[in-house]
Design a protein around this motif. Structure first.
Motif, PDB file in Angstrom:
ATOM      1  N   GLU A   1      33.393  37.115  38.044  1.00 52.30           N
ATOM      2  CA  GLU A   1      33.183  37.956  37.353  1.00 52.30           C
ATOM      3  C   GLU A   1      34.385  38.731  39.040  1.00 52.30           C
ATOM      4  N   TYR A   2      34.503  38.078  39.578  1.00 50.96           N
ATOM      5  CA  TYR A   2      35.526  38.719  40.682  1.00 50.96           C
ATOM      6  C   TYR A   2      37.143  38.400  40.422  1.00 50.96           C
ATOM      7  N   ASN A   3      36.640  37.067  39.829  1.00 51.83           N
ATOM      8  CA  ASN A   3      37.827  36.855  39.876  1.00 51.83           C
ATOM      9  C   ASN A   3      39.067  37.219  38.104  1.00 51.83           C
TER      10      ASN A   3
ATOM     11  N   CYS B   1      39.481  35.167  47.208  1.00 56.00           N
ATOM     12  CA  CYS B   1      39.299  36.352  47.410  1.00 56.00           C
ATOM     13  C   CYS B   1      40.781  37.188  48.271  1.00 56.00           C
ATOM     14  N   GLY B   2      40.525  38.161  49.229  1.00 54.91           N
ATOM     15  CA  GLY B   2      41.874  38.945  49.943  1.00 54.91           C
ATOM     16  C   GLY B   2      41.310  38.353  51.086  1.00 54.91           C
ATOM     17  N   ILE B   3      41.932  39.337  51.982  1.00 51.82           N
ATOM     18  CA  ILE B   3      41.499  39.055  53.243  1.00 51.82           C
ATOM     19  C   ILE B   3      40.799  39.492  53.758  1.00 51.82           C
ATOM     20  N   MET B   4      40.635  40.180  53.971  1.00 53.75           N
ATOM     21  CA  MET B   4      39.407  41.006  54.465  1.00 53.75           C
ATOM     22  C   MET B   4      37.732  41.083  55.369  1.00 53.75           C
ATOM     23  N   ASP B   5      38.417  39.489  54.811  1.00 51.26           N
ATOM     24  CA  ASP B   5      35.825  39.459  55.721  1.00 51.26           C
ATOM     25  C   ASP B   5      36.254  38.718  56.228  1.00 51.26           C
ATOM     26  N   GLN B   6      37.606  37.838  56.621  1.00 53.54           N
ATOM     27  CA  GLN B   6      37.555  36.434  57.105  1.00 53.54           C
ATOM     28  C   GLN B   6      38.417  37.772  58.483  1.00 53.54           C
TER      29      GLN B   6
ATOM     30  N   GLY C   1      29.201  38.157  60.912  1.00 52.11           N
ATOM     31  CA  GLY C   1      28.971  38.614  59.422  1.00 52.11           C
ATOM     32  C   GLY C   1      29.454  40.622  60.026  1.00 52.11           C
ATOM     33  N   ARG C   2      29.887  40.535  58.411  1.00 51.71           N
ATOM     34  CA  ARG C   2      30.568  42.112  58.546  1.00 51.71           C
ATOM     35  C   ARG C   2      29.881  43.543  57.422  1.00 51.71           C
ATOM     36  N   VAL C   3      30.558  44.470  57.582  1.00 53.82           N
ATOM     37  CA  VAL C   3      30.597  45.422  56.608  1.00 53.82           C
ATOM     38  C   VAL C   3      31.169  45.843  56.316  1.00 53.82           C
TER      39      VAL C   3
ATOM     40  N   ILE D   1      34.320  51.570  53.852  1.00 53.64           N
ATOM     41  CA  ILE D   1      35.195  51.901  52.446  1.00 53.64           C
ATOM     42  C   ILE D   1      36.352  50.634  51.795  1.00 53.64           C
ATOM     43  N   GLY D   2      36.553  50.872  51.028  1.00 48.31           N
ATOM     44  CA  GLY D   2      37.680  50.103  50.432  1.00 48.31           C
ATOM     45  C   GLY D   2      37.549  48.888  49.621  1.00 48.31           C
ATOM     46  N   ASP D   3      36.729  48.792  48.790  1.00 51.98           N
ATOM     47  CA  ASP D   3      36.528  47.882  48.517  1.00 51.98           C
ATOM     48  C   ASP D   3      37.472  46.958  47.103  1.00 51.98           C
ATOM     49  N   HIS D   4      37.538  46.547  46.984  1.00 53.62           N
ATOM     50  CA  HIS D   4      38.330  45.765  45.495  1.00 53.62           C
ATOM     51  C   HIS D   4      39.699  46.241  46.083  1.00 53.62           C
ATOM     52  N   THR D   5      40.420  46.228  47.219  1.00 55.40           N
ATOM     53  CA  THR D   5      40.993  46.825  47.608  1.00 55.40           C
ATOM     54  C   THR D   5      42.407  45.715  47.958  1.00 55.40           C
ATOM     55  N   ASP D   6      41.730  44.822  48.989  1.00 57.29           N
ATOM     56  CA  ASP D   6      42.052  44.022  49.951  1.00 57.29           C
ATOM     57  C   ASP D   6      43.391  43.421  48.908  1.00 57.29           C
ATOM     58  N   TYR D   7      42.918  42.476  47.848  1.00 60.56           N
ATOM     59  CA  TYR D   7      43.295  41.670  47.061  1.00 60.56           C
ATOM     60  C   TYR D   7      44.735  42.258  46.080  1.00 60.56           C
ATOM     61  N   ASN D   8      44.634  43.512  46.123  1.00 61.84           N
ATOM     62  CA  ASN D   8      45.620  44.543  45.824  1.00 61.84           C
ATOM     63  C   ASN D   8      46.806  45.020  46.898  1.00 61.84           C
TER      64      ASN D   8
ATOM     65  N   MET E   1      28.462  47.657  49.059  1.00 64.30           N
ATOM     66  CA  MET E   1      29.875  46.966  49.069  1.00 64.30           C
ATOM     67  C   MET E   1      29.643  45.546  48.802  1.00 64.30           C
ATOM     68  N   GLY E   2      30.860  45.489  49.278  1.00 61.99           N
ATOM     69  CA  GLY E   2      31.906  43.702  48.612  1.00 61.99           C
ATOM     70  C   GLY E   2      32.123  43.393  48.192  1.00 61.99           C
ATOM     71  N   GLY E   3      32.159  42.418  47.129  1.00 67.69           N
ATOM     72  CA  GLY E   3      32.223  41.796  45.795  1.00 67.69           C
ATOM     73  C   GLY E   3      31.556  42.286  44.941  1.00 67.69           C
ATOM     74  N   GLY E   4      30.166  42.915  45.105  1.00 68.68           N
ATOM     75  CA  GLY E   4      29.160  43.195  43.977  1.00 68.68           C
ATOM     76  C   GLY E   4      27.985  42.139  43.652  1.00 68.68           C
TER      77      GLY E   4
HETATM   78  C1  GLA Z   1      34.663  39.968  48.640  1.00 64.19           C
HETATM   79  C2  GLA Z   1      35.878  39.528  48.860  1.00 64.19           C
HETATM   80  C3  GLA Z   1      36.788  40.248  50.104  1.00 64.19           C
HETATM   81  C4  GLA Z   1      36.890  41.415  48.852  1.00 64.19           C
HETATM   82  C5  GLA Z   1      34.829  42.181  49.116  1.00 64.19           C
HETATM   83  C6  GLA Z   1      35.502  42.959  48.018  1.00 64.19           C
HETATM   84  O1  GLA Z   1      34.458  39.828  49.739  1.00 64.19           O
HETATM   85  O2  GLA Z   1      35.304  38.283  49.443  1.00 64.19           O
HETATM   86  O3  GLA Z   1      38.229  39.933  49.857  1.00 64.19           O
HETATM   87  O4  GLA Z   1      37.625  41.233  48.115  1.00 64.19           O
HETATM   88  O5  GLA Z   1      34.697  40.972  47.575  1.00 64.19           O
HETATM   89  O6  GLA Z   1      35.744  44.409  48.591  1.00 64.19           O
END
Ligand code: GLA
Length: 386
Positions: free
Chosen positions: A220-222, A167-172, A27-29, A32-39, A334-337
């Motif tokens: 809401e994420y979308n 989603c963005g690419i951060m988690d993968q 898993g991941r933590v 810092i830097g949320d909702h920035t990946d898809y931007n 942290m994360g999507g929220g």
């Molecule tokens: C989820 C998504 C990530 C990222 C975060 C918010 O974890 O899967 O791509 O957008 O939310 O930072």
């Protein structure tokens, strides 16, 4: 082998009567830097010591036989006729396989058993861990020759096309590139990354699970994603070079404020600020200044809660309670929220009293028993060599 690895290995043999390849996938933590990946912005995640273990081996059928040890559920899928499953977890398997097939990779039948200790719905990316484990395993047993960036894209496309989260690419990415004791600064546009030693001497990463998992989260994420795109559409008229919020300066955004819906303006402003915070937080790490790093975490939470509006009452309470405690360097949702965990940097000597205080007060204020984990930064998804 760890106990979990042994358990999955044994279950695989007893179910399918042959020996599996084992993959360990974390898993991941996100520091810092949320909702920035898809931007196309920057993020600073790290892989952790909560994992999924997956056993996999070829079978001689044109079928996928899969078993979720934690759910105690099985599915069988026809490799050449994949359908959406009523079991959520099975759709990740279907998705990864379908995305690989789309790209003309030749797969044959295989068996899979998986289980782990990443709490589901807690914002620790158990789904990216499953996608990563599957891709690493399939790459190995079918000799696909995938590189790790490609694997991360396959996971992301699985979310987009088979789960319905844009989603963005951060988690993968962090699942596949994490290293022990290091945070990873990722440029989500170029996928260039840099590893920063995360000195945890005397400091612990403490995760407080609100135990709230809002089902609003995905929709809401979308919506947030579309709001960012709406902002980009406005600003593009003034600078055709702008592809997304990564290319936008605060000056330009503020100059055109009156053309924005106020909500969309706030969303975009947050993204620019959060991006900037990631860069500053990385400078802090280079200087080993965790106090300043922690300040950026507090600001990040403020923005996520008030401007981007992806927090919820329970997460805000967790942050508020944490701030009442001595020995806290920084904390944020942290994360999507809309639920999941807060991440807290806590002085080691204060961790026990921190946990006691949060557990007690959170229960008093919300009626919910929080789950609290002291976590460590570990390596990314890997095959366990026998
Ligand atoms: C989820 C998504 C990530 C990222 C975060 C918010 O974890 O899967 O791509 O957008 O939310 O930072």
């Amino acid at each position: 082998m760890t106990e979990l690895e042994q358990k999955i290995y044994d279950q695989f043999i007893s179910k399918y009567d042959h020996k599996p390849l084992l993959v360990n996938s974390p898993g991941r933590v996100n520091l810092i830097g949320d909702h920035t990946d898809y931007n196309d912005g920057f993020v600073l995640p790290a892989a952790i010591d909560k994992v999924i273990v997956l056993g996999m081996a070829k079978n001689k059928l044109e079928k996928i036989r899969a078993f979720s040890a934690d759910m105690n559920e099985s599915v069988v899928m026809d490799l050449n006729d994949l359908h959406k499953s009523d079991k959520n977890w099975a759709n990740y398997i279907k998705g990864v396989v379908a995305e690989l097939q789309k790209e003309k990779f030749k797969l044959k039948g295989f068996d899979v058993v998986f289980g782990g200790n990443i709490p589901i719905g807690a914002g620790l990316s158990s789904s990216a861990a499953l996608e990563g484990a599957l891709t690493v395993g399939l790459d190995k047993i079918f000799k696909l020759g995938l590189d790790r960036k490609k694997m991360a894209r396959i996971g992301q496309l699985t979310e987009h096309n088979h789960v319905g989260v844009n989603c963005g690419i951060m988690d993968q990415f962090i699942n596949l590139h994490g290293e022990a004791d290091k945070a990873l600064k990722l440029d989500c546009r170029t996928l260039d990354y840099e590893l920063y030693p995360f000195h945890q001497e005397g400091i612990k990463i403490v995760l407080c699970n609100s135990k709230v998992s809002h089902n609003l989260a995905d929709s809401e994420y979308n919506v947030r994603r579309s709001q960012c795109e709406e902002g980009v559409e406005i600003l593009k008229q003034y600078d055709p070079q702008i592809r997304n919020l990564r290319d936008v300066s605060m000056e330009l955004l503020v100059e055109h404020k009156s053309e924005f819906d106020p909500v969309v303006f706030r969303r975009c402003k947050f993204v620019l600020e959060e991006n900037d915070r990631v860069l500053k937080a990385c400078e802090d790490l280079s200087k080993e200044d965790l106090r300043s790093f922690g300040q950026h975490m507090f600001e990040s939470h403020e923005g996520l809660s008030k401007e981007y509006e992806v927090s919820c009452e329970e997460l805000d309470i967790l942050v508020e309670l944490a701030k009442e405690q001595e020995g806290l360097l920084g904390c944020r949702m942290m994360g999507g929220g809309f639920g999941g965990c807060t991440i807290n940097l806590v002085e080691e000597t204060k961790v026990a009293s921190f946990i006691e205080y949060i557990s007690k007060k959170y229960k008093e204020r919300t009626g919910i028993e929080a789950e609290i984990y002291v976590t460590q930064i570990n390596g990314g998804a890997h095959i366990i060599e026998s």
